[in-house]
Design a protein around this motif. Structure first.
Motif, PDB file in Angstrom:
ATOM      1  N   THR A   6     -36.602 -31.962  -0.953  1.00  0.00           N
ATOM      2  CA  THR A   6     -37.876 -31.346  -0.579  1.00  0.00           C
ATOM      3  C   THR A   6     -38.527 -30.672  -1.780  1.00  0.00           C
ATOM      4  O   THR A   6     -39.735 -30.824  -2.025  1.00  0.00           O
ATOM      5  CB  THR A   6     -37.659 -30.323   0.545  1.00  0.00           C
ATOM      6  OG1 THR A   6     -37.139 -30.984   1.696  1.00  0.00           O
ATOM      7  CG2 THR A   6     -38.969 -29.627   0.901  1.00  0.00           C
ATOM      8  N   ASP A   7     -37.734 -29.933  -2.545  1.00  0.00           N
ATOM      9  CA  ASP A   7     -38.273 -29.233  -3.720  1.00  0.00           C
ATOM     10  C   ASP A   7     -38.755 -30.228  -4.776  1.00  0.00           C
ATOM     11  O   ASP A   7     -39.783 -30.014  -5.423  1.00  0.00           O
ATOM     12  CB  ASP A   7     -37.204 -28.321  -4.322  1.00  0.00           C
ATOM     13  CG  ASP A   7     -36.910 -27.117  -3.443  1.00  0.00           C
ATOM     14  OD1 ASP A   7     -37.671 -26.873  -2.488  1.00  0.00           O
ATOM     15  OD2 ASP A   7     -35.900 -26.434  -3.697  1.00  0.00           O
ATOM     16  N   PHE A   8     -38.013 -31.312  -4.953  1.00  0.00           N
ATOM     17  CA  PHE A   8     -38.405 -32.308  -5.951  1.00  0.00           C
ATOM     18  C   PHE A   8     -39.691 -33.016  -5.531  1.00  0.00           C
ATOM     19  O   PHE A   8     -40.588 -33.244  -6.361  1.00  0.00           O
ATOM     20  CB  PHE A   8     -37.282 -33.323  -6.146  1.00  0.00           C
ATOM     21  CG  PHE A   8     -37.544 -34.294  -7.278  1.00  0.00           C
ATOM     22  CD1 PHE A   8     -37.367 -33.909  -8.591  1.00  0.00           C
ATOM     23  CD2 PHE A   8     -37.979 -35.586  -7.011  1.00  0.00           C
ATOM     24  CE1 PHE A   8     -37.617 -34.790  -9.634  1.00  0.00           C
ATOM     25  CE2 PHE A   8     -38.238 -36.479  -8.040  1.00  0.00           C
ATOM     26  CZ  PHE A   8     -38.050 -36.076  -9.358  1.00  0.00           C
TER      27      PHE A   8
ATOM     28  N   LYS B 257     -32.656 -29.861   0.754  1.00  0.00           N
ATOM     29  CA  LYS B 257     -33.450 -28.844   0.066  1.00  0.00           C
ATOM     30  C   LYS B 257     -33.846 -29.327  -1.331  1.00  0.00           C
ATOM     31  O   LYS B 257     -34.993 -29.151  -1.763  1.00  0.00           O
ATOM     32  CB  LYS B 257     -32.654 -27.549  -0.038  1.00  0.00           C
ATOM     33  CG  LYS B 257     -33.400 -26.389  -0.715  1.00  0.00           C
ATOM     34  CD  LYS B 257     -34.541 -25.899   0.139  1.00  0.00           C
ATOM     35  CE  LYS B 257     -35.055 -24.524  -0.309  1.00  0.00           C
ATOM     36  NZ  LYS B 257     -35.569 -24.498  -1.678  1.00  0.00           N
ATOM     37  N   MET B 258     -32.923 -29.956  -2.046  1.00  0.00           N
ATOM     38  CA  MET B 258     -33.234 -30.478  -3.370  1.00  0.00           C
ATOM     39  C   MET B 258     -34.313 -31.558  -3.286  1.00  0.00           C
ATOM     40  O   MET B 258     -35.258 -31.578  -4.091  1.00  0.00           O
ATOM     41  CB  MET B 258     -31.976 -31.036  -4.033  1.00  0.00           C
ATOM     42  CG  MET B 258     -32.221 -31.587  -5.445  1.00  0.00           C
ATOM     43  SD  MET B 258     -30.733 -32.243  -6.247  1.00  0.00           S
ATOM     44  CE  MET B 258     -30.511 -33.761  -5.305  1.00  0.00           C
TER      45      MET B 258
ATOM     46  N   THR C  31     -37.900 -25.285 -11.960  1.00  0.00           N
ATOM     47  CA  THR C  31     -36.499 -25.278 -11.542  1.00  0.00           C
ATOM     48  C   THR C  31     -36.363 -25.948 -10.185  1.00  0.00           C
ATOM     49  O   THR C  31     -37.092 -25.609  -9.243  1.00  0.00           O
ATOM     50  CB  THR C  31     -35.957 -23.836 -11.443  1.00  0.00           C
ATOM     51  OG1 THR C  31     -35.998 -23.226 -12.731  1.00  0.00           O
ATOM     52  CG2 THR C  31     -34.520 -23.827 -10.939  1.00  0.00           C
ATOM     53  N   VAL C  32     -35.466 -26.905 -10.101  1.00  0.00           N
ATOM     54  CA  VAL C  32     -35.026 -27.459  -8.824  1.00  0.00           C
ATOM     55  C   VAL C  32     -33.507 -27.406  -8.829  1.00  0.00           C
ATOM     56  O   VAL C  32     -32.864 -28.021  -9.689  1.00  0.00           O
ATOM     57  CB  VAL C  32     -35.513 -28.911  -8.610  1.00  0.00           C
ATOM     58  CG1 VAL C  32     -34.879 -29.501  -7.353  1.00  0.00           C
ATOM     59  CG2 VAL C  32     -37.029 -28.955  -8.498  1.00  0.00           C
ATOM     60  N   TYR C  33     -32.945 -26.664  -7.915  1.00  0.00           N
ATOM     61  CA  TYR C  33     -31.493 -26.521  -7.878  1.00  0.00           C
ATOM     62  C   TYR C  33     -30.813 -27.833  -7.492  1.00  0.00           C
ATOM     63  O   TYR C  33     -31.342 -28.619  -6.688  1.00  0.00           O
ATOM     64  CB  TYR C  33     -31.088 -25.442  -6.876  1.00  0.00           C
ATOM     65  CG  TYR C  33     -31.408 -24.034  -7.317  1.00  0.00           C
ATOM     66  CD1 TYR C  33     -30.973 -23.558  -8.553  1.00  0.00           C
ATOM     67  CD2 TYR C  33     -32.146 -23.182  -6.502  1.00  0.00           C
ATOM     68  CE1 TYR C  33     -31.268 -22.266  -8.958  1.00  0.00           C
ATOM     69  CE2 TYR C  33     -32.443 -21.882  -6.905  1.00  0.00           C
ATOM     70  CZ  TYR C  33     -31.999 -21.432  -8.128  1.00  0.00           C
ATOM     71  OH  TYR C  33     -32.291 -20.155  -8.531  1.00  0.00           O
TER      72      TYR C  33
ATOM     73  N   TYR D 293     -47.210 -31.687  -6.984  1.00  0.00           N
ATOM     74  CA  TYR D 293     -47.898 -30.704  -7.830  1.00  0.00           C
ATOM     75  C   TYR D 293     -48.235 -31.303  -9.199  1.00  0.00           C
ATOM     76  O   TYR D 293     -49.356 -31.143  -9.694  1.00  0.00           O
ATOM     77  CB  TYR D 293     -46.993 -29.480  -7.995  1.00  0.00           C
ATOM     78  CG  TYR D 293     -47.538 -28.441  -8.962  1.00  0.00           C
ATOM     79  CD1 TYR D 293     -48.514 -27.537  -8.541  1.00  0.00           C
ATOM     80  CD2 TYR D 293     -47.082 -28.364 -10.276  1.00  0.00           C
ATOM     81  CE1 TYR D 293     -49.028 -26.592  -9.419  1.00  0.00           C
ATOM     82  CE2 TYR D 293     -47.592 -27.425 -11.148  1.00  0.00           C
ATOM     83  CZ  TYR D 293     -48.553 -26.549 -10.723  1.00  0.00           C
ATOM     84  OH  TYR D 293     -49.058 -25.605 -11.590  1.00  0.00           O
TER      85      TYR D 293
ATOM     86  N   ALA E 104     -42.041 -31.798  -3.672  1.00  0.00           N
ATOM     87  CA  ALA E 104     -43.140 -30.849  -3.858  1.00  0.00           C
ATOM     88  C   ALA E 104     -43.552 -30.771  -5.320  1.00  0.00           C
ATOM     89  O   ALA E 104     -44.747 -30.667  -5.642  1.00  0.00           O
ATOM     90  CB  ALA E 104     -42.723 -29.472  -3.338  1.00  0.00           C
ATOM     91  N   LEU E 105     -42.590 -30.834  -6.225  1.00  0.00           N
ATOM     92  CA  LEU E 105     -42.888 -30.794  -7.654  1.00  0.00           C
ATOM     93  C   LEU E 105     -43.649 -32.048  -8.080  1.00  0.00           C
ATOM     94  O   LEU E 105     -44.601 -31.968  -8.869  1.00  0.00           O
ATOM     95  CB  LEU E 105     -41.588 -30.666  -8.454  1.00  0.00           C
ATOM     96  CG  LEU E 105     -41.727 -30.723  -9.974  1.00  0.00           C
ATOM     97  CD1 LEU E 105     -42.639 -29.614 -10.473  1.00  0.00           C
ATOM     98  CD2 LEU E 105     -40.361 -30.621 -10.642  1.00  0.00           C
TER      99      LEU E 105
ATOM    100  N   ASN F 115     -32.118 -27.119 -13.789  1.00  0.00           N
ATOM    101  CA  ASN F 115     -31.438 -26.859 -12.521  1.00  0.00           C
ATOM    102  C   ASN F 115     -31.022 -25.408 -12.323  1.00  0.00           C
ATOM    103  O   ASN F 115     -30.251 -25.094 -11.414  1.00  0.00           O
ATOM    104  CB  ASN F 115     -30.227 -27.789 -12.345  1.00  0.00           C
ATOM    105  CG  ASN F 115     -29.134 -27.554 -13.369  1.00  0.00           C
ATOM    106  OD1 ASN F 115     -29.161 -26.581 -14.114  1.00  0.00           O
ATOM    107  ND2 ASN F 115     -28.166 -28.458 -13.416  1.00  0.00           N
TER     108      ASN F 115
END
Length: 237
Positions: free
Chosen positions: A224-226, A221-222, A36-38, A232, A228-229, A15
């Motif tokens: 969305t980032d997760f 935001k968290m 990293t995902v904040y 991937y 995307a991960l 994080n």
């Protein structure tokens, strides 16, 4: 144990960037699979507009587990160094095994009437605490990316925090708050003095912290980032 974890996972998630780099440098994690995902929390409209620091009393606040690593001794020592002790109150919200020691310290320093140990709070009671703080001070000796810091940013509070772990990735010095080294009560005191003596700067830092929360540390935001991960990682596998 590290070998088993590293060899059996597609992705390792941290994080903060500082923790990510530490896992790579110190423990040999494969950098291509460490991400990293904040942390993110749900946004709430602040209960009251934040005004510049005015009035007879100023409330410093911290929310954390009452543990030696949280640096609360340093904050209490900083309180004892302030010139206008009578006008400053400190509220420590949380519970833990270090409570009795801190209570004894406040009595020894003669500031026990200025320090309140509010105990554990959650829900609306916790939101009310943030709403009543004028400055959030987080003196921890070790952290990843603490949720209470994000809660203070969400509330639009001026923030003083130690320059450790992922904290500088959330609060950039003199942009969203003031950062100080660990175990330096005199520097915490100087930062408190600075914000009290310059209410406009304090308000500007609080507004900037609120904006950074909305753009970087929101729950959306968290998520969305997760997501995307995950996409991937599936493509790589």
């Amino acid at each position: 144990l590290d070998w088993l974890v590293f060899s059996s996972t597609h992705s390792l998630l941290l994080n903060s960037m500082r923790q990510r780099q530490g896992l790579i440098d110190v423990r040999g994690a494969p950098c291509s699979r460490v991400f990293t995902v904040y942390n993110g929390i749900a946004d709430l409209v602040p209960l009251r507009p934040r005004e510049p620091l005015i009035g007879s009393d100023i409330v410093l606040g911290v929310v954390c587990r009452i543990d030696p690593m949280k640096g609360l001794d340093d904050l209490i020592f900083a309180m004892s160094l302030l010139k206008y002790q009578g006008n400053i109150k400190l509220r420590i919200v949380g519970e833990g095994g270090h409570l009795a020691s801190l209570q004894q310290l406040t009595k020894k320093l003669g500031i026990d009437s200025n320090v309140t140990f509010a105990g554990f709070k959650n829900g609306q009671e916790l939101l009310d605490e943030y709403n009543n703080f004028d400055i959030f001070v987080f003196p921890s000796h070790w952290e990843g990316l603490p949720y209470s810091l994000l809660e203070a940013m969400r509330a639009g509070l001026p923030i003083i925090a130690t320059d450790i772990g992922g904290i500088p990735e959330a609060i950039r010095d003199k942009r969203e708050g003031l950062l100080v080294p660990t175990r330096k009560p005199e520097m915490i005191k100087e930062a408190i003095d600075r914000l009290i003596s310059d209410p406009k700067q304090a308000r500007a830092l609080g507004d900037a912290a609120r904006l950074r929360f909305q753009t970087v540390f929101s729950l959306e935001k968290m998520q969305t980032d997760f997501e995307a991960l995950v996409i991937y990682a599936r493509e790589k596998s």
